[in-house]
Design an enzyme around this catalytic site. Structure first.
Site, PDB file in Angstrom:
ATOM      1  N   CYS A   1      -5.780   1.612  -2.650  1.00  0.00           N
ATOM      2  CA  CYS A   1      -4.955   2.820  -2.770  1.00  0.00           C
ATOM      3  C   CYS A   1      -4.097   2.817  -4.029  1.00  0.00           C
ATOM      4  O   CYS A   1      -3.445   3.818  -4.326  1.00  0.00           O
ATOM      5  CB  CYS A   1      -4.087   3.005  -1.527  1.00  0.00           C
TER       6      CYS A   1
ATOM      7  N   CYS B   1      -2.313  -3.037  -3.613  1.00  0.00           N
ATOM      8  CA  CYS B   1      -3.619  -2.899  -2.990  1.00  0.00           C
ATOM      9  C   CYS B   1      -4.590  -2.303  -4.007  1.00  0.00           C
ATOM     10  O   CYS B   1      -4.267  -1.368  -4.709  1.00  0.00           O
ATOM     11  CB  CYS B   1      -3.484  -1.979  -1.775  1.00  0.00           C
TER      12      CYS B   1
ATOM     13  N   CYS C   1       0.827  -1.205   0.000  1.00  0.00           N
ATOM     14  CA  CYS C   1       0.000   0.000   0.000  1.00  0.00           C
ATOM     15  C   CYS C   1       0.862   1.256   0.000  1.00  0.00           C
ATOM     16  O   CYS C   1       2.026   1.219   0.372  1.00  0.00           O
ATOM     17  CB  CYS C   1      -0.855   0.064   1.276  1.00  0.00           C
TER      18      CYS C   1
ATOM     19  N   CYS D   1      -2.967   4.890   2.674  1.00  0.00           N
ATOM     20  CA  CYS D   1      -4.089   3.982   2.408  1.00  0.00           C
ATOM     21  C   CYS D   1      -5.053   3.946   3.602  1.00  0.00           C
ATOM     22  O   CYS D   1      -4.635   3.945   4.756  1.00  0.00           O
ATOM     23  CB  CYS D   1      -3.585   2.569   2.120  1.00  0.00           C
TER      24      CYS D   1
END
Ligand SMILES: [Zn+2]
Length: 356
Positions: free
Chosen positions: A73, A70, A39, A43
């Site tokens: 994000c 991810c 991330c 995030c």
């Protein structure tokens, strides 16, 4: 004070993750060993345990270590803000590649934005309107073509200007002289100058047909005249006449006490980028300082810190373009074209007057 690159140690990075610090986005990513996902620091997903977290400098490095991006994000994509900036950069490339001027609607359409948002964002990123940027770009192309010895009409055509007398007028405006004069090598055809002493030492003030083109500071007149000659190698330099001397008095009182607006016309010429930096400098009021990275951010180019410093160093208009108000991020004075001691003195004077 916030350090621009303060996300280097694991501890700094973990803190940024805990705080979901958006400023850290783009400087590193964090990966979660238990989920196999990585991330960006900001995030919104739930924070992992510290011992399950690993840090990577780039999304690529996290991917190479076997982690997946991810979905929330999207750390493998540019941050939303940067995506928008990338579209403006794309628009700039489109302008550069185009042989003729483009309308606002055409440009906005090409980068899939509404004209309204495009105009606003363009101005924020480049400091210029799309039209202003196009003009500056055409002028630069024209200068390059003419310096390369092209025929005037061909150079004008190649630079993307429309033909006709309207153009000649515009070219004259952007070059600060007629296109023919420019091609003959006179960056400024005629420059008159005056040297003298002021509170900051020796000064030299020079003026072209367009306005004040140099304000130089130094220890002795001879060195200042040398500096003027190397700045304007192709101009005819002559000592100033009497009428000019009275304008110089105005310049000097401004240099010694830069409180009011500088009211004399300035003859500012440089690349589109330099002009942008210089305009941003002129917006900094007396008694206020900014860092090079702040200045780079103000013109929407946070990564161009070094180029911004270069544009400051290329300034020939001491105090009128207040490059002395730019200091290092740690508060240090760093360099000044006309000597660090002079910079200190200028800043001290301004701070003192603020207190009065
Ligand atoms: Zn995420």
């Amino acid at each position: 004070m916030k350090q621009p690159h303060g996300f280097i140690t694991e501890q700094q990075r973990w803190q940024a993750v805990e705080q979901r610090d958006a400023l850290a986005d783009g400087t590193f990513v964090f990966a979660v060993k238990t989920t196999g996902i990585f991330c960006r620091p900001s995030c919104r997903a739930r924070r992992p345990l510290r011992e399950n977290t690993a840090f990577y400098d780039t999304p690529k490095a996290a991917q190479n270590a076997g982690f997946r991006a991810c979905k929330r994000c999207q750390p493998d994509k540019l941050a939303p803000e940067l995506q928008r900036v990338a579209r403006i950069e794309e628009a700039c490339r489109i302008i550069e590649a185009s042989d003729s001027p483009l309308t606002l609607d055409e440009l906005a359409g090409q980068v899939a934005m509404s004209s309204f948002h495009f105009h606003r964002l363009f101005k924020r990123v480049t400091g210029l309107t799309p039209n202003g940027w196009q003009k500056a770009h055409r002028a630069r192309r024209l200068r390059e073509a003419l310096a390369g010895g092209k025929e005037v009409t061909q150079a004008i055509f190649d630079a993307g200007f429309q033909s006709g007398s309207a153009f000649y007028h515009q070219a004259d405006e952007t070059l600060g002289m007629t296109a023919s004069q420019y091609r003959q090598g006179g960056a400024r055809a005629h420059v008159q100058f005056v040297v003298g002493s002021c509170l900051l030492g020796e000064f030299l003030v020079a003026e072209s047909e367009r306005g004040i083109c140099a304000i130089l500071l130094g220890e002795n007149a001879e060195a200042l005249i040398d500096e003027l000659e190397s700045e304007f190698p192709r101009s005819q330099l002559t000592p100033g006449n009497e009428a000019f001397a009275s304008r110089v008095a105005q310049v000097v009182s401004f240099v010694e006490s830069p409180t009011a607006e500088f009211t004399l016309p300035l003859d500012i010429r440089g690349t589109a980028f330099q002009q942008q930096v210089w305009q941003a400098l002129r917006a900094i009021p007396p008694g206020v300082t900014v860092s090079y990275s702040e200045l780079a951010e103000r013109i929407g180019k946070p990564a161009a810190v070094r180029a911004v410093a270069g544009a400051c160093a290329a300034n020939t208009l001491a105090v009128a373009i207040p490059c002395h108000r730019v200091i290092r991020s740690d508060g240090g004075l760093s360099g000044y074209r006309w000597g660090v001691e002079r910079k200190r003195q200028l800043l001290e004077n301004e701070t003192r007057r603020q207190g009065e």
